[in-house]
Scaffold this motif. Structure first.
Motif, PDB file in Angstrom:
ATOM      1  N   SER A 276      81.352 -17.240  -3.296  1.00 29.95           N
ATOM      2  CA  SER A 276      80.431 -18.184  -2.484  1.00 29.95           C
ATOM      3  C   SER A 276      79.162 -17.704  -1.686  1.00 29.95           C
ATOM      4  N   ASP A 277      78.926 -15.883  -2.037  1.00 27.41           N
ATOM      5  CA  ASP A 277      77.593 -15.264  -1.914  1.00 27.41           C
ATOM      6  C   ASP A 277      76.590 -16.055  -1.783  1.00 27.41           C
ATOM      7  N   PRO A 278      75.625 -16.144  -0.916  1.00 29.12           N
ATOM      8  CA  PRO A 278      74.420 -16.364  -1.208  1.00 29.12           C
ATOM      9  C   PRO A 278      73.188 -15.823  -1.691  1.00 29.12           C
ATOM     10  N   ASP A 279      72.139 -15.990  -2.241  1.00 29.01           N
ATOM     11  CA  ASP A 279      71.778 -15.244  -3.055  1.00 29.01           C
ATOM     12  C   ASP A 279      70.136 -14.026  -2.132  1.00 29.01           C
ATOM     13  N   LEU A 280      70.210 -15.103  -0.896  1.00 28.58           N
ATOM     14  CA  LEU A 280      69.537 -14.418  -0.535  1.00 28.58           C
ATOM     15  C   LEU A 280      69.610 -13.924   1.269  1.00 28.58           C
ATOM     16  N   VAL A 281      69.665 -13.644   1.681  1.00 30.50           N
ATOM     17  CA  VAL A 281      70.480 -13.614   3.620  1.00 30.50           C
ATOM     18  C   VAL A 281      69.798 -13.256   4.856  1.00 30.50           C
ATOM     19  N   ILE A 282      69.195 -13.576   5.740  1.00 31.12           N
ATOM     20  CA  ILE A 282      68.382 -13.339   6.753  1.00 31.12           C
ATOM     21  C   ILE A 282      68.896 -13.404   7.434  1.00 31.12           C
ATOM     22  N   LEU A 283      69.171 -12.020   8.135  1.00 33.30           N
ATOM     23  CA  LEU A 283      69.601 -11.370   9.766  1.00 33.30           C
ATOM     24  C   LEU A 283      68.617 -11.003  10.158  1.00 33.30           C
ATOM     25  N   ALA A 284      68.145 -10.856  11.548  1.00 35.03           N
ATOM     26  CA  ALA A 284      67.740 -10.737  12.942  1.00 35.03           C
ATOM     27  C   ALA A 284      68.715 -10.096  13.859  1.00 35.03           C
ATOM     28  N   LYS A 285      68.029 -10.944  15.118  1.00 32.70           N
ATOM     29  CA  LYS A 285      68.629 -11.047  16.523  1.00 32.70           C
ATOM     30  C   LYS A 285      70.308  -9.806  16.576  1.00 32.70           C
ATOM     31  N   GLY A 286      70.924  -9.879  15.995  1.00 32.90           N
ATOM     32  CA  GLY A 286      72.277  -9.199  16.624  1.00 32.90           C
ATOM     33  C   GLY A 286      72.351  -7.393  15.729  1.00 32.90           C
ATOM     34  N   LEU A 287      71.028  -7.699  15.491  1.00 30.84           N
ATOM     35  CA  LEU A 287      70.116  -6.615  13.243  1.00 30.84           C
ATOM     36  C   LEU A 287      70.080  -5.222  15.159  1.00 30.84           C
ATOM     37  N   CYS A 288      68.852  -5.711  15.607  1.00 32.91           N
ATOM     38  CA  CYS A 288      68.248  -4.753  16.632  1.00 32.91           C
ATOM     39  C   CYS A 288      69.154  -4.900  17.843  1.00 32.91           C
ATOM     40  N   ALA A 289      69.942  -5.811  18.033  1.00 35.64           N
ATOM     41  CA  ALA A 289      70.542  -6.465  19.382  1.00 35.64           C
ATOM     42  C   ALA A 289      69.890  -5.984  20.910  1.00 35.64           C
ATOM     43  N   GLY A 290      68.634  -6.543  20.129  1.00 35.03           N
ATOM     44  CA  GLY A 290      67.863  -6.826  21.908  1.00 35.03           C
ATOM     45  C   GLY A 290      66.661  -5.762  21.616  1.00 35.03           C
ATOM     46  N   TYR A 291      67.172  -4.590  21.924  1.00 36.93           N
ATOM     47  CA  TYR A 291      66.714  -3.188  22.076  1.00 36.93           C
ATOM     48  C   TYR A 291      64.969  -3.005  21.177  1.00 36.93           C
ATOM     49  N   SER A 292      64.645  -4.224  19.981  1.00 40.06           N
ATOM     50  CA  SER A 292      63.762  -3.778  19.541  1.00 40.06           C
ATOM     51  C   SER A 292      63.290  -5.237  18.783  1.00 40.06           C
ATOM     52  N   PRO A 293      61.884  -5.938  18.619  1.00 41.97           N
ATOM     53  CA  PRO A 293      61.762  -6.365  17.475  1.00 41.97           C
ATOM     54  C   PRO A 293      62.548  -6.319  15.782  1.00 41.97           C
ATOM     55  N   LEU A 294      63.113  -7.062  15.439  1.00 40.12           N
ATOM     56  CA  LEU A 294      63.470  -6.976  13.903  1.00 40.12           C
ATOM     57  C   LEU A 294      64.125  -8.318  13.400  1.00 40.12           C
ATOM     58  N   GLY A 295      63.918  -8.504  12.352  1.00 37.16           N
ATOM     59  CA  GLY A 295      64.382  -9.055  11.136  1.00 37.16           C
ATOM     60  C   GLY A 295      64.542  -8.386   9.868  1.00 37.16           C
ATOM     61  N   ALA A 296      65.629  -8.845   8.921  1.00 37.76           N
ATOM     62  CA  ALA A 296      65.373  -8.074   7.492  1.00 37.76           C
ATOM     63  C   ALA A 296      66.165  -9.584   6.956  1.00 37.76           C
ATOM     64  N   LEU A 297      65.359  -8.753   5.504  1.00 37.52           N
ATOM     65  CA  LEU A 297      65.909  -9.958   4.316  1.00 37.52           C
ATOM     66  C   LEU A 297      66.193  -9.370   3.172  1.00 37.52           C
ATOM     67  N   LEU A 298      67.739  -9.567   3.123  1.00 37.25           N
ATOM     68  CA  LEU A 298      68.420  -8.839   1.923  1.00 37.25           C
ATOM     69  C   LEU A 298      68.625  -9.080   0.689  1.00 37.25           C
ATOM     70  N   ALA A 299      67.199  -8.756  -0.322  1.00 38.78           N
ATOM     71  CA  ALA A 299      67.710  -9.574  -2.072  1.00 38.78           C
ATOM     72  C   ALA A 299      68.520  -8.264  -2.849  1.00 38.78           C
ATOM     73  N   PRO A 300      69.213  -9.006  -3.940  1.00 36.44           N
ATOM     74  CA  PRO A 300      69.735  -8.345  -5.048  1.00 36.44           C
ATOM     75  C   PRO A 300      68.541  -7.710  -5.999  1.00 36.44           C
ATOM     76  N   ASN A 301      68.316  -6.908  -6.922  1.00 37.42           N
ATOM     77  CA  ASN A 301      67.782  -6.095  -7.332  1.00 37.42           C
ATOM     78  C   ASN A 301      67.412  -7.237  -8.483  1.00 37.42           C
ATOM     79  N   ARG A 302      68.483  -8.384  -9.449  1.00 42.15           N
ATOM     80  CA  ARG A 302      68.017  -9.022  -9.983  1.00 42.15           C
ATOM     81  C   ARG A 302      66.216 -10.068  -9.585  1.00 42.15           C
ATOM     82  N   ILE A 303      66.467 -10.105  -8.405  1.00 41.59           N
ATOM     83  CA  ILE A 303      65.544 -11.499  -7.674  1.00 41.59           C
ATOM     84  C   ILE A 303      64.528 -10.313  -7.288  1.00 41.59           C
ATOM     85  N   VAL A 304      64.351  -9.078  -6.705  1.00 42.82           N
ATOM     86  CA  VAL A 304      63.104  -8.676  -6.308  1.00 42.82           C
ATOM     87  C   VAL A 304      62.639  -8.087  -7.603  1.00 42.82           C
ATOM     88  N   GLU A 305      63.625  -7.762  -8.539  1.00 43.20           N
ATOM     89  CA  GLU A 305      62.433  -6.700 -10.002  1.00 43.20           C
ATOM     90  C   GLU A 305      61.943  -7.965 -10.475  1.00 43.20           C
TER      91      GLU A 305
END
Ligand code: PLP
Length: 459
Positions: A276-305
């Motif tokens: 059921s995998d999504p095409d795009l995933v968004i991460l934030a919060k636990g990624l940097c666990a409060g030690y610094s502000p950070l968010g991430a967008l994960l994407a496959p090559n078929r969308i980025v290229e």
């Protein structure tokens, strides 16, 4: 002059008067002094169990020595070097480890300063991808009601919260919504399964109504956050959402700002539902666990290229790809991997959920316990049999939170949509929590809820 200044400061800070930073309200809160592991301490020496990791953020607890070392090491090298001039090693390393942690389902990452920014980035990438593929009519984003995807205008437009809508809807274009597959307060004549099926039908009907040629994406929180209190849909829902999106050429976006980075017992909550995998995933919060502000967008090559080869991604922020935040996130992820914290979230999460379910058998005000791993919620009701809620004036969850502070536990909560969909406490302690921590917490929660029941005259 000096005594006047001291008196003025005393009146403002010590007497709880308005201070010179403003945030949500004027309520008096303890002043935090330090954090260590699963605990925070205020200036008066009181200790609090961080039962929700702040706003479900401090995944590896406070003052982790490896992370503090990484902060020092990277600060001594370079804190900031604009992505307009440089690539940076921590940014590349972090992207690589996210690709590995997501089993190469996503090939590239784009780093920003938090969840809302990452949501905006996802929408822009999706739109640019559609343009690059010649699907120029695609621009509509469908989301669920209730939901929360952030505070910036794009993220707010796909969120569904009455209070926010009343105040801000004139500032932006509110997106089309479909119902979220609620599991506790379904409309009459539905059970969990038939309501999830109804929600799927609504999704398909809405895509068709809105014209699939114009529908760009569907966004959802795979395990709900604050707006639904850790809502988990039946397993079949996720696969069928994937199939519907596939059928109509709609990109599927998972907002894993709360559920990602190991919290639910898989690195991505999406990993609970194979195929059921999504095409795009968004991460934030636990990624940097409060030690610094950070968010991430994960994407496959078929969308980025296609986007890159048609001129590049038209999006960015000053702090995008920030080397210091990325270095800190690398240290956080190393801790997650080294100490198997994702698995710990699963095991300790199961233990904690059972403990909460046990409490629910003893306390009449716990209507429902739900969630996955260490992303859990406890729904508070006035009457379990009828699921009726406390009135707004009774401020139930806020009062429980105040009593929790007195008993040394921090409970994250907010009455979303004016409490129309119910009210709950988010129970999401750091992933380093042990069963002993859970026992300590459960007994303090029991005390807190009993204190509240006593105040309300409930036996
Ligand atoms: N998405 C979800 C599911 C969230 O819970 C939040 C914040 O609570 C956001 C997005 C927005 O993230 P941020 O507050 O980092 O902008």
């Amino acid at each position: 002059k000096n005594w006047f200044y001291k008196w003025w400061l005393f009146m403002r800070l010590e007497r709880g008067g308005p201070i010179q930073t403003f945030y949500i309200g004027n309520k008096k809160m303890p002043v935090v002094e330090r954090g260590e592991g699963v605990y925070l301490y205020d200036e008066e020496g009181n200790r609090y169990f961080d039962a929700s990791s702040g706003p479900v953020t401090c995944n590896i607890g406070h003052a982790n020595p490896k992370v503090l070392e990484a902060i020092k090491d990277q600060s001594e090298k370079v804190c900031f070097a604009s992505h307009a001039f440089f690539e940076n090693r921590p940014n590349r390393d972090l992207a690589k480890s996210l690709v590995n942690l997501t089993d190469n389902k996503y090939d590239q990452a784009f780093f920003v300063s938090g969840g809302s920014e990452a949501i905006e980035a996802a929408f822009k990438l999706a739109r640019q991808y559609a343009l690059a593929c010649g699907k120029i009519k695609k621009h509509k984003i469908i989301s669920r009601a209730p939901s929360y995807h952030g505070s910036t205008m794009g993220a707010f437009s796909v969120s569904d919260d009455i209070e926010m809508k009343e105040n801000f809807q004139s500032l932006t274009k509110i997106s089309v919504k479909v119902p979220a597959p609620l599991s506790y307060r379904m409309p009459d004549n539905f059970d969990v399964s038939s309501y999830a099926k109804f929600c799927l039908d609504e999704l398909e009907r809405t895509i068709v109504n809105e014209d699939p040629e114009e529908v760009l994406a569907f966004i959802l929180e795979p395990v709900g956050g604050l707006s639904t209190g850790a809502l988990v849909a039946p397993d079949f829902y996720y696969k069928e959402v994937r199939d519907i999106c596939e059928q109509y050429g709609v990109l599927l976006i998972y907002d894993e700002v709360m559920s990602g980075a190991g919290r639910t017992g898989q690195f991505l909550a999406a990993d609970h539902w194979k195929g059921s995998d999504p095409d795009l995933v968004i991460l934030a919060k636990g990624l940097c666990a409060g030690y610094s502000p950070l968010g991430a967008l994960l994407a496959p090559n078929r969308i980025v290229e296609p986007v890159v080869s048609s001129g590049g991604f038209l999006h960015g922020h000053t702090y995008a790809s920030n080397p210091l935040s990325c270095a800190i996130a690398n240290a956080v992820l190393n801790e997650v991997i080294e100490h198997n914290l994702t698995e710990n979230a699963r095991v300790v999460g199961d233990y904690l959920k059972k403990g909460l379910e046990n409490l629910a058998t003893q306390l009449s005000i716990i209507g429902d316990v739900r969630g996955k791993g260490l992303l859990l919620a406890v729904e508070i009701v006035r009457d379990k049999a009828t699921k009726s809620m406390f009135s707004i004036d009774q401020r139930a969850i806020y009062r429980i939170s105040e009593l929790g502070i007195k008993n040394g536990i921090l409970l994250y909560t907010r009455k979303t949509s004016n409490g129309e969909n119910g009210e709950w406490l988010m129970i999401a302690p750091p992933l380093i929590s042990t069963t002993d921590h859970c026992d300590e917490f459960l007994s303090k929660l029991n005390l807190t809820l009993k204190d509240f029941q006593k105040e309300q005259g409930i036996i």
